[in-house]
Design a protein around this motif. Structure first.
Motif, short mmCIF file in Angstrom:
data_model
loop_
_atom_site.label_atom_id
_atom_site.label_comp_id
_atom_site.label_asym_id
_atom_site.label_seq_id
_atom_site.Cartn_x
_atom_site.Cartn_y
_atom_site.Cartn_z
N LYS A 251 -14.48 24.12 -26.83
CA LYS A 251 -14.99 25.40 -26.32
C LYS A 251 -16.52 25.46 -26.48
O LYS A 251 -17.22 25.88 -25.57
CB LYS A 251 -14.32 26.55 -27.05
N THR A 252 -17.02 25.03 -27.63
CA THR A 252 -18.46 25.02 -27.87
C THR A 252 -19.17 24.09 -26.88
O THR A 252 -20.19 24.46 -26.29
CB THR A 252 -18.76 24.58 -29.31
N ILE A 253 -18.62 22.91 -26.69
CA ILE A 253 -19.22 21.94 -25.76
C ILE A 253 -19.19 22.49 -24.33
O ILE A 253 -20.17 22.43 -23.60
CB ILE A 253 -18.51 20.57 -25.85
N SER A 254 -18.05 23.05 -23.93
CA SER A 254 -17.90 23.60 -22.59
C SER A 254 -18.89 24.74 -22.35
O SER A 254 -19.54 24.79 -21.30
CB SER A 254 -16.47 24.09 -22.39
N ASN A 255 -19.01 25.65 -23.31
CA ASN A 255 -19.94 26.77 -23.16
C ASN A 255 -21.38 26.27 -23.01
O ASN A 255 -22.14 26.77 -22.18
CB ASN A 255 -19.85 27.72 -24.35
N ARG A 256 -21.75 25.28 -23.81
CA ARG A 256 -23.11 24.74 -23.75
C ARG A 256 -23.37 24.07 -22.40
O ARG A 256 -24.42 24.27 -21.78
CB ARG A 256 -23.33 23.75 -24.89
N LEU A 257 -22.40 23.30 -21.93
CA LEU A 257 -22.57 22.63 -20.63
C LEU A 257 -22.67 23.65 -19.50
O LEU A 257 -23.47 23.48 -18.58
CB LEU A 257 -21.41 21.66 -20.38
N GLN A 258 -21.88 24.72 -19.57
CA GLN A 258 -21.95 25.76 -18.54
C GLN A 258 -23.32 26.42 -18.52
O GLN A 258 -23.88 26.67 -17.45
CB GLN A 258 -20.85 26.80 -18.76
N ARG A 259 -23.88 26.70 -19.70
CA ARG A 259 -25.22 27.30 -19.77
C ARG A 259 -26.28 26.35 -19.20
O ARG A 259 -27.18 26.76 -18.47
CB ARG A 259 -25.57 27.68 -21.21
N LYS B 67 -25.92 26.20 -15.41
CA LYS B 67 -26.41 27.44 -14.82
C LYS B 67 -27.94 27.43 -14.79
O LYS B 67 -28.55 27.79 -13.78
CB LYS B 67 -25.90 28.64 -15.62
N CYS B 68 -28.54 26.99 -15.87
CA CYS B 68 -30.00 26.91 -15.94
C CYS B 68 -30.53 25.91 -14.91
O CYS B 68 -31.50 26.19 -14.21
CB CYS B 68 -30.42 26.50 -17.34
N LEU B 69 -29.87 24.77 -14.79
CA LEU B 69 -30.26 23.75 -13.82
C LEU B 69 -30.12 24.29 -12.40
O LEU B 69 -30.99 24.08 -11.56
CB LEU B 69 -29.41 22.49 -14.00
N LYS C 166 -33.16 24.75 -9.77
CA LYS C 166 -33.11 24.04 -8.49
C LYS C 166 -33.25 25.01 -7.31
O LYS C 166 -33.86 24.67 -6.31
CB LYS C 166 -31.78 23.28 -8.37
N ASN C 167 -32.72 26.20 -7.45
CA ASN C 167 -32.72 27.16 -6.35
C ASN C 167 -33.84 28.19 -6.46
O ASN C 167 -33.84 29.17 -5.72
CB ASN C 167 -31.37 27.87 -6.28
N ALA C 168 -34.77 27.99 -7.36
CA ALA C 168 -35.89 28.94 -7.51
C ALA C 168 -36.97 28.70 -6.50
O ALA C 168 -37.16 27.70 -5.94
CB ALA C 168 -36.45 28.84 -8.92
#
Length: 111
Positions: free
Chosen positions: A92-100, A103-105, A109-111
């Motif tokens: 869960k910790t790894i998944s949450n970190r990867l999702q963040r 999302k940041c990436l 990329k879309n900025a």
């Protein structure tokens, strides 16, 4: 990823060995199991590039500092992705970190 140990990394040959799996249905950092993969074909060596090797070496150095600072209570089972107490990070910790990170990436990329 959660089951990887430093002994699974061959820095000289730039390989990572997959020889175990992590099982923790309750996401309790103390109640995990390290198991063998379900099939023999799951056990394998994966080539990793120089960038990943360098990042792993950097991470190992930072982790050694954490181990030394937390020596009295650090539970050292040689996990690569460990908490400050030495237990493997939960899925869960790894998944949450990867999702963040994704999302940041995506926003960058879309900025």
């Amino acid at each position: 990823m959660a089951a990887l140990k430093w002994s699974d990394i061959d820095f000289n040959n730039q390989t990572l060995r997959v020889v175990r799996t992590y099982y923790n249905p309750t996401s309790n950092k103390l109640k995990y199991q390290v198991l063998t993969p379900k099939t023999e074909t799951s056990i394998r060596a994966i080539s990793i590039d120089t960038t990943v090797i360098n990042l792993l070496q950097l991470h190992q150095g930072q982790q050694n500092i954490i181990i030394n600072e937390n020596r009295p209570f650090y539970h050292d089972d040689n996990f690569i992705f460990a908490t400050n107490e030495g237990y493997p990070k939960t899925l869960k910790t790894i998944s949450n970190r990867l999702q963040r990170l994704l999302k940041c990436l995506w926003h960058t990329k879309n900025a």
